[in-house]
Design an enzyme around this catalytic site. Sequence first.
Site, PDB file in Angstrom:
ATOM      1  N   PHE A 120       0.860  -1.190   0.000  1.00 21.58           N
ATOM      2  CA  PHE A 120       0.000   0.000   0.000  1.00 21.58           C
ATOM      3  C   PHE A 120       0.890   1.232   0.000  1.00 21.58           C
ATOM      4  CE2 PHE A 120      -4.563   1.005   0.732  1.00 21.58           C
ATOM      5  CZ  PHE A 120      -5.105  -0.121   0.140  1.00 21.58           C
ATOM      6  N   GLN A 234      -7.155  14.581   3.621  1.00 22.27           N
ATOM      7  CA  GLN A 234      -6.536  13.711   2.620  1.00 22.27           C
ATOM      8  C   GLN A 234      -7.325  13.679   1.317  1.00 22.27           C
ATOM      9  OE1 GLN A 234      -6.111   9.116   3.043  1.00 22.27           O
ATOM     10  NE2 GLN A 234      -4.087  10.041   3.117  1.00 22.27           N
ATOM     11  N   HIS A 236      -7.540  11.570  -2.068  1.00 19.42           N
ATOM     12  CA  HIS A 236      -7.118  10.299  -2.646  1.00 19.42           C
ATOM     13  C   HIS A 236      -6.886  10.549  -4.128  1.00 19.42           C
ATOM     14  CE1 HIS A 236      -7.016   6.125  -3.798  1.00 19.42           C
ATOM     15  NE2 HIS A 236      -7.180   5.738  -2.544  1.00 19.42           N
ATOM     16  N   LEU A 246     -14.468   5.874  -5.240  1.00 23.85           N
ATOM     17  CA  LEU A 246     -13.061   5.515  -5.104  1.00 23.85           C
ATOM     18  C   LEU A 246     -12.672   4.340  -5.999  1.00 23.85           C
ATOM     19  CD1 LEU A 246     -10.423   5.795  -3.359  1.00 23.85           C
ATOM     20  CD2 LEU A 246     -11.335   3.910  -2.016  1.00 23.85           C
ATOM     21  N   GLU A 249      -6.636   2.094  -3.915  1.00 24.43           N
ATOM     22  CA  GLU A 249      -5.175   2.096  -4.052  1.00 24.43           C
ATOM     23  C   GLU A 249      -4.654   0.689  -4.389  1.00 24.43           C
ATOM     24  OE1 GLU A 249      -3.370   4.868  -1.447  1.00 24.43           O
ATOM     25  OE2 GLU A 249      -1.969   3.375  -0.715  1.00 24.43           O
ATOM     26  N   ARG A 289      -0.287   9.340  -0.533  1.00 27.30           N
ATOM     27  CA  ARG A 289      -1.416   9.979  -1.221  1.00 27.30           C
ATOM     28  C   ARG A 289      -1.255  11.486  -1.361  1.00 27.30           C
ATOM     29  NH1 ARG A 289      -6.202   6.446   1.681  1.00 27.30           N
ATOM     30  NH2 ARG A 289      -5.650   4.542   0.584  1.00 27.30           N
ATOM     31  N   HIS A 357     -10.979  12.407   0.678  1.00 25.56           N
ATOM     32  CA  HIS A 357     -11.169  11.012   1.068  1.00 25.56           C
ATOM     33  C   HIS A 357     -11.257  10.805   2.572  1.00 25.56           C
ATOM     34  CE1 HIS A 357     -10.959   6.720   0.670  1.00 25.56           C
ATOM     35  NE2 HIS A 357      -9.808   6.621   1.286  1.00 25.56           N
ATOM     36  N   ARG A 392      -2.438  10.423   6.397  1.00 28.17           N
ATOM     37  CA  ARG A 392      -2.629   9.024   6.792  1.00 28.17           C
ATOM     38  C   ARG A 392      -2.122   8.095   5.697  1.00 28.17           C
ATOM     39  NH1 ARG A 392      -6.848   4.964   5.709  1.00 28.17           N
ATOM     40  NH2 ARG A 392      -7.779   6.421   4.257  1.00 28.17           N
TER      41      ARG A 392
HETATM   42  C1  LIG Z   1     -14.635   4.486  -0.258  1.00 27.99           C
HETATM   43  C2  LIG Z   1     -13.701   4.350   0.915  1.00 27.99           C
HETATM   44  C3  LIG Z   1     -12.749   3.340   0.924  1.00 27.99           C
HETATM   45  C4  LIG Z   1     -11.877   3.220   2.019  1.00 27.99           C
HETATM   46  N1  LIG Z   1     -10.941   2.210   1.997  1.00 27.99           N
HETATM   47  C5  LIG Z   1     -10.127   2.054   3.062  1.00 27.99           C
HETATM   48  C6  LIG Z   1      -9.195   0.975   3.096  1.00 27.99           C
HETATM   49  O1  LIG Z   1      -9.107   0.147   2.194  1.00 27.99           O
HETATM   50  N2  LIG Z   1      -8.383   0.874   4.187  1.00 27.99           N
HETATM   51  C7  LIG Z   1      -8.456   1.755   5.229  1.00 27.99           C
HETATM   52  O2  LIG Z   1      -7.709   1.601   6.191  1.00 27.99           O
HETATM   53  N3  LIG Z   1      -9.357   2.772   5.224  1.00 27.99           N
HETATM   54  C8  LIG Z   1     -10.201   2.935   4.172  1.00 27.99           C
HETATM   55  N4  LIG Z   1     -11.106   3.958   4.180  1.00 27.99           N
HETATM   56  C9  LIG Z   1     -11.269   4.759   5.396  1.00 27.99           C
HETATM   57  C10 LIG Z   1     -12.061   3.962   6.436  1.00 27.99           C
HETATM   58  O3  LIG Z   1     -12.952   3.091   5.786  1.00 27.99           O
HETATM   59  C11 LIG Z   1     -12.861   4.857   7.361  1.00 27.99           C
HETATM   60  O4  LIG Z   1     -12.041   5.867   7.890  1.00 27.99           O
HETATM   61  C12 LIG Z   1     -13.445   4.038   8.521  1.00 27.99           C
HETATM   62  O5  LIG Z   1     -14.139   2.922   8.023  1.00 27.99           O
HETATM   63  C13 LIG Z   1     -14.336   4.892   9.384  1.00 27.99           C
HETATM   64  O6  LIG Z   1     -15.019   4.069  10.305  1.00 27.99           O
HETATM   65  P1  LIG Z   1     -15.832   4.707  11.503  1.00 27.99           P
HETATM   66  O7  LIG Z   1     -16.397   3.579  12.285  1.00 27.99           O
HETATM   67  O8  LIG Z   1     -15.001   5.702  12.179  1.00 27.99           O
HETATM   68  O9  LIG Z   1     -17.022   5.522  10.792  1.00 27.99           O
HETATM   69  P2  LIG Z   1     -18.186   5.069   9.776  1.00 27.99           P
HETATM   70  O10 LIG Z   1     -18.009   3.706   9.239  1.00 27.99           O
HETATM   71  O11 LIG Z   1     -18.288   6.198   8.804  1.00 27.99           O
HETATM   72  O12 LIG Z   1     -19.480   5.047  10.697  1.00 27.99           O
HETATM   73  C14 LIG Z   1     -20.053   6.223  11.237  1.00 27.99           C
HETATM   74  C15 LIG Z   1     -21.326   5.854  11.980  1.00 27.99           C
HETATM   75  O13 LIG Z   1     -21.804   6.997  12.671  1.00 27.99           O
HETATM   76  C16 LIG Z   1     -23.212   7.081  12.523  1.00 27.99           C
HETATM   77  N5  LIG Z   1     -23.597   8.486  12.687  1.00 27.99           N
HETATM   78  C17 LIG Z   1     -23.015   9.572  12.141  1.00 27.99           C
HETATM   79  N6  LIG Z   1     -23.665  10.686  12.522  1.00 27.99           N
HETATM   80  C18 LIG Z   1     -24.684  10.295  13.339  1.00 27.99           C
HETATM   81  C19 LIG Z   1     -25.705  10.978  14.036  1.00 27.99           C
HETATM   82  N7  LIG Z   1     -25.859  12.306  13.974  1.00 27.99           N
HETATM   83  N8  LIG Z   1     -26.575  10.246  14.769  1.00 27.99           N
HETATM   84  C20 LIG Z   1     -26.475   8.893  14.812  1.00 27.99           C
HETATM   85  N9  LIG Z   1     -25.520   8.206  14.182  1.00 27.99           N
HETATM   86  C21 LIG Z   1     -24.633   8.902  13.447  1.00 27.99           C
HETATM   87  C22 LIG Z   1     -23.453   6.520  11.141  1.00 27.99           C
HETATM   88  O14 LIG Z   1     -24.794   6.089  11.011  1.00 27.99           O
HETATM   89  C23 LIG Z   1     -22.451   5.369  11.100  1.00 27.99           C
HETATM   90  O15 LIG Z   1     -23.018   4.227  11.694  1.00 27.99           O
HETATM   91  C24 LIG Z   1     -11.972   4.110   3.094  1.00 27.99           C
HETATM   92  C25 LIG Z   1     -12.933   5.113   3.082  1.00 27.99           C
HETATM   93  C26 LIG Z   1     -13.771   5.244   1.988  1.00 27.99           C
HETATM   94  C27 LIG Z   1     -14.748   6.395   1.988  1.00 27.99           C
END
Ligand SMILES: Cc1cc2nc3c(=O)[nH]c(=O)nc-3n(C[C@H](O)[C@H](O)[C@H](O)COP(=O)(O)OP(=O)(O)OC[C@H]3O[C@@H](n4cnc5c(N)ncnc54)[C@H](O)[C@@H]3O)c2cc1C
Length: 584
Positions: A120, A234, A236, A246, A249, A289, A357, A392
């Site tokens: 990566f 960031q 991407h 997306l 990568e 990135r 991203h 990151r």
């Molecule tokens: C397309 C894409 C591909 C990616 N690929 C990678 C990868 O291959 N490797 C890597 O390391 N990272 C990757 N990332 C980054 C990584 O996926 C995210 O940073 C990570 O999954 C975030 O997880 P989280 O649990 O913090 O938030 P999220 O998964 O975004 O969850 C947020 C939660 O909060 C809840 N929420 C938000 N606001 C409220 C509210 N007001 N009231 C109630 N609930 C609320 C939502 O409903 C959701 O359940 C990628 C990101 C994207 C966008």
Amino acid sequence: MAQEESPEYDVLIVGGGGAGLRAAIAAYETNPNLKIAVISKVYPMRSHTVSAEGGAAAVIKPDDSLDDHCYDTISGADWMCDQDAVESFVNEAPNELLQLEHWGCPWSREADGSVAVRPFGGMKIKRTWYASDKTGFHMLHTLFQTSLKYDPIQRYDEWFVTKLLVEDGRCQGVVAIELATGRIEPILAKSVILSTGGCGKIFPFTTNANIKNGDGMSLAYRAGIPLKDMEFIQYHPTGLPFTGILITEASRAEGGHLLNKDGYRYLQDYDLGKPEPKPVLRSMELGPRDRLSQAFVKEQERGGTMAGEYGHYVHLDLRHLGEKIIDSRLPFVRELCAKYENIDPVTDLIPVRPVVHYMMGGISTDIDAATVLPGVYSAGEAACVSINGANRLGSNSLTEILVFGARAGKNAAAFALEQKEASSGLQAQVEDERNRLAKLMLGEGTESIAGLRKEMHDTMEEGAGIYRTRDSLAASGQKVRELQERVVNVKVSDASHTFNTDLTAAIELTYMLDGAEAIIASALLRDESRGSHQRSDFPERDDDKFLQHSLAYREPGGSPRIEYQPVSITRWPPAKREYGQQKG
Ligand SMILES: Cc1cc2nc3c(=O)[nH]c(=O)nc-3n(C[C@H](O)[C@H](O)[C@H](O)COP(=O)(O)OP(=O)(O)OC[C@H]3O[C@@H](n4cnc5c(N)ncnc54)[C@H](O)[C@@H]3O)c2cc1C
């Protein structure tokens, strides 16, 4: 879930993504007698974690080392991360990924049956575990099905949090709207974990889902918790130009090339190494990135990109990988290209451009996921611990949501066990919040949600994008302040109590404006270039003045105030970031 009385929990987790679900399981494991709830504005499996494709980093192979993972992360971060946090993260990462396997996560395998790893960007060795190119889907599924085993973990699916309840100097729960009915209810708790994800939707072109509006960041900010390092955003380098979807990568890790309008691998002209027949770690397309996104802008300036309906773009070329590799390692990329661009990467070039991203910054926490407000913890993309600093590395975030999700769950549980019952006086705050939302729903405002959002998008792209200057930031700062004043008068046209997306969009807009203001204020004062924060008027890194985290506090009038906090350095003194030399 229908509740008659104000429900009261020990640990309440806002966010049903990877960080939130990992936190819930950790809270349960800390003490199975605790009452735990997960509240999410979407069904948990629709959280953004589900869309992660590429993989999750952790040391597993004998030729890798924890120190190497630390060093890659720290240099990738341009020394802005806290090294004690990075060391804990790297140490705990392998166990977290193994634990996930034991819960059922189908990590892809090498021919000998061991866990497969892929290269990566910015990593000097292959250390990214993956489950085909649907890693986030499999991780979230594993966490979700594991959380279902534990009865004390209750869920509020499709409930939208609008306020933190703070009384007697500690957070004691939230106010939320049940989206199906429009009921506005308090949900009390002895500790609250904000794992609400990032806020890429502040910008117009992003890989982020529509739900990523920085809700938790704004809720924390309004409750007096600072937002840390918000200037570091960031981009991407490979999003689809129109939708921002997306192209992982992993497609470059498998050997994809970035080509300019003449079919030339232009990255070789930007201090990122020379083209080799096979991908070389930390070189060319496998550089970090921030550097790749910055090279795109420079290439555009020298006329090497192509102009399209949705801005300039270059090409990602996977054709030489062949159908077999694309179908086995990158099937989702092929599917996305077919569905959203009507092209086939086996025979066609993929148009790509840098798109927003990931937020390196977020709710400021310590290494135990605790914030300065007693009872509030945060983990995942919403939080800034910080391990990501100014940039990151891809595949560190999926691991971060596990490591710090678990820490948040454990520490919030321990805190809850020490607390007494909820304070009296919370009901007045709940009524205030009900009145505020009722007023919004009267629809007497005159400003359109879409109009304000577009103005925010335009000014953020214009003034706070990949390259910024004091003037561009100051102009955008003024514009966002103006939007903050106008959003008070926003019009909600739908009076329905059933899934009123007009109401939630209006509230999300206010969250995004808070984030936008914190981003600009932090960027404006950082007179240096570091990682993803590139100031054309201050092109050098300035460790003497700025090897410090920015902390954005909300002033009573609503504007941000910036303070600074030293970066923790343990074993890796600041050095120059160099890419393109190592051959992995
Ligand atoms: C397309 C894409 C591909 C990616 N690929 C990678 C990868 O291959 N490797 C890597 O390391 N990272 C990757 N990332 C980054 C990584 O996926 C995210 O940073 C990570 O999954 C975030 O997880 P989280 O649990 O913090 O938030 P999220 O998964 O975004 O969850 C947020 C939660 O909060 C809840 N929420 C938000 N606001 C409220 C509210 N007001 N009231 C109630 N609930 C609320 C939502 O409903 C959701 O359940 C990628 C990101 C994207 C966008």
